[in-house]
Design a protein around this motif. Sequence first.
Motif, PDB file in Angstrom:
ATOM      1  N   UNK A  75      48.309  38.106  62.679  1.00  0.00           N
ATOM      2  CA  UNK A  75      47.195  38.201  63.634  1.00  0.00           C
ATOM      3  C   UNK A  75      47.238  39.590  64.332  1.00  0.00           C
ATOM      4  N   UNK A  76      48.375  39.820  64.841  1.00  0.00           N
ATOM      5  CA  UNK A  76      48.471  41.228  65.500  1.00  0.00           C
ATOM      6  C   UNK A  76      48.298  42.352  64.405  1.00  0.00           C
ATOM      7  N   UNK A  77      48.747  42.187  63.446  1.00  0.00           N
ATOM      8  CA  UNK A  77      48.635  43.339  62.339  1.00  0.00           C
ATOM      9  C   UNK A  77      47.154  43.270  61.764  1.00  0.00           C
ATOM     10  N   UNK A  81      44.956  46.677  62.720  1.00  0.00           N
ATOM     11  CA  UNK A  81      44.628  47.568  61.577  1.00  0.00           C
ATOM     12  C   UNK A  81      43.144  47.752  61.385  1.00  0.00           C
ATOM     13  N   UNK A  82      42.247  46.636  61.851  1.00  0.00           N
ATOM     14  CA  UNK A  82      40.743  46.714  62.030  1.00  0.00           C
ATOM     15  C   UNK A  82      40.336  47.422  63.050  1.00  0.00           C
ATOM     16  N   UNK A 133      45.853  25.857  61.153  1.00  0.00           N
ATOM     17  CA  UNK A 133      44.528  25.681  61.461  1.00  0.00           C
ATOM     18  C   UNK A 133      44.485  26.635  62.804  1.00  0.00           C
ATOM     19  N   UNK A 134      45.465  26.887  63.441  1.00  0.00           N
ATOM     20  CA  UNK A 134      45.311  27.772  64.746  1.00  0.00           C
ATOM     21  C   UNK A 134      45.258  29.306  64.258  1.00  0.00           C
ATOM     22  N   UNK A 135      45.869  29.477  63.270  1.00  0.00           N
ATOM     23  CA  UNK A 135      45.663  30.910  62.728  1.00  0.00           C
ATOM     24  C   UNK A 135      44.287  31.268  62.344  1.00  0.00           C
ATOM     25  N   UNK A 136      43.769  30.250  61.199  1.00  0.00           N
ATOM     26  CA  UNK A 136      42.539  30.457  60.961  1.00  0.00           C
ATOM     27  C   UNK A 136      41.597  30.514  61.995  1.00  0.00           C
ATOM     28  N   UNK A 138      42.046  31.562  64.882  1.00  0.00           N
ATOM     29  CA  UNK A 138      41.876  32.683  65.812  1.00  0.00           C
ATOM     30  C   UNK A 138      41.128  34.005  64.828  1.00  0.00           C
ATOM     31  N   UNK A 139      41.402  33.862  63.501  1.00  0.00           N
ATOM     32  CA  UNK A 139      40.602  34.827  62.888  1.00  0.00           C
ATOM     33  C   UNK A 139      39.322  34.707  62.972  1.00  0.00           C
ATOM     34  N   UNK A 140      38.566  33.182  62.909  1.00  0.00           N
ATOM     35  CA  UNK A 140      37.394  33.137  63.120  1.00  0.00           C
ATOM     36  C   UNK A 140      36.827  33.245  64.357  1.00  0.00           C
ATOM     37  N   UNK A 141      37.437  33.196  65.477  1.00  0.00           N
ATOM     38  CA  UNK A 141      37.134  33.447  66.811  1.00  0.00           C
ATOM     39  C   UNK A 141      37.052  35.211  66.914  1.00  0.00           C
ATOM     40  N   UNK A 142      37.940  35.716  66.569  1.00  0.00           N
ATOM     41  CA  UNK A 142      37.840  37.126  66.252  1.00  0.00           C
ATOM     42  C   UNK A 142      36.577  37.605  65.474  1.00  0.00           C
ATOM     43  N   UNK A 143      36.424  37.219  64.547  1.00  0.00           N
ATOM     44  CA  UNK A 143      34.988  37.534  63.789  1.00  0.00           C
ATOM     45  C   UNK A 143      33.964  37.107  64.513  1.00  0.00           C
ATOM     46  N   UNK A 144      33.853  36.013  65.255  1.00  0.00           N
ATOM     47  CA  UNK A 144      32.818  35.171  65.734  1.00  0.00           C
ATOM     48  C   UNK A 144      32.390  36.629  67.091  1.00  0.00           C
ATOM     49  N   UNK A 145      33.274  36.868  67.750  1.00  0.00           N
ATOM     50  CA  UNK A 145      33.142  37.870  68.786  1.00  0.00           C
ATOM     51  C   UNK A 145      32.512  39.094  68.435  1.00  0.00           C
ATOM     52  N   UNK A 146      33.086  39.588  66.975  1.00  0.00           N
ATOM     53  CA  UNK A 146      32.749  40.902  66.490  1.00  0.00           C
ATOM     54  C   UNK A 146      30.962  40.700  66.185  1.00  0.00           C
TER      55      UNK A 146
END
Length: 196
Positions: A75-77, A81-82, A133-136, A138-146
Motif C-alpha cells: 500500500x505504501x509503494x 508511486x501514484x 479485506x483490509x488491504x482491499x 485501504x485501496x478503495x478508501x484511497x480511490x474514494x478520496x481521490x
Amino acid sequence: MSGETNQYTQQNRSQLYDKILIAAAELFYCNGFSQVSINEVIANSKVSRRTFYRYFPSKDELIVEVMRFQAKQWLKYFEEEVSKRASSPREMILSSLDVLLEWYESPEFHGCPFIKAALEIADISHPVNQIVVMARQSVRTYIFKLALEANIPKPEIFSHQYLLLMGGSILMASIEGNTMGAEYTRETLSAFMDGS
C-alpha cells in the motif's frame, strides 16, 4: 551505557525480525504457504532456529505477520508511486493504472499476494483473510478520496468499480500473462469518471 546497549539490542532484534519477514514473504509469494517449510524460511533468512521461534512460535503466526507486512509495504509503494506520477486527483486515479501495469510487467510479478493468500487459506474467518479485506479496503478508501476530490459522480460506487476492475486486471495478468487489463481498466474508468 545500558541505554545505548538496550537501543542496540532492540535495533538488532528488529533487523532479525525483518530478515525473517522478508525471506518468508518472498518464499510464500513465489511458492505458496503450504509449499514452504519453516526450515526453508530459517535457511533463507540466515537466522538460527532459536531466533526464528523467539519471534514466530508457529507457522500460522508467521503467515499472518508476513501478510500484515506485505499489505503495509504494498500500500505504501502503491500510494507513493501514484503520487510521483500525477498531481490532480483525476490524473492520480488514471496513473494508478500505470503503476499496476509496471507491476504486471515486472519479472518479480507472480500474481497478487493478497488474492493468492485468500485463495490458499479459503477461510473468511482466518486472520489472513481479514488482512486481505483490509488491504482491499485501504485501496478503495484511497480511490474514494481521490474520486471525491476529483468531483467524480457517485465516488462511493466509483471506488467499488475501481476495485472490481483492478481485481480483474490482476487476474488477467496472473492467469493469462496479459497486461492489457490495466489499459482496459483505464478506458472503463475514464468513461465512469465522466458519468457515462
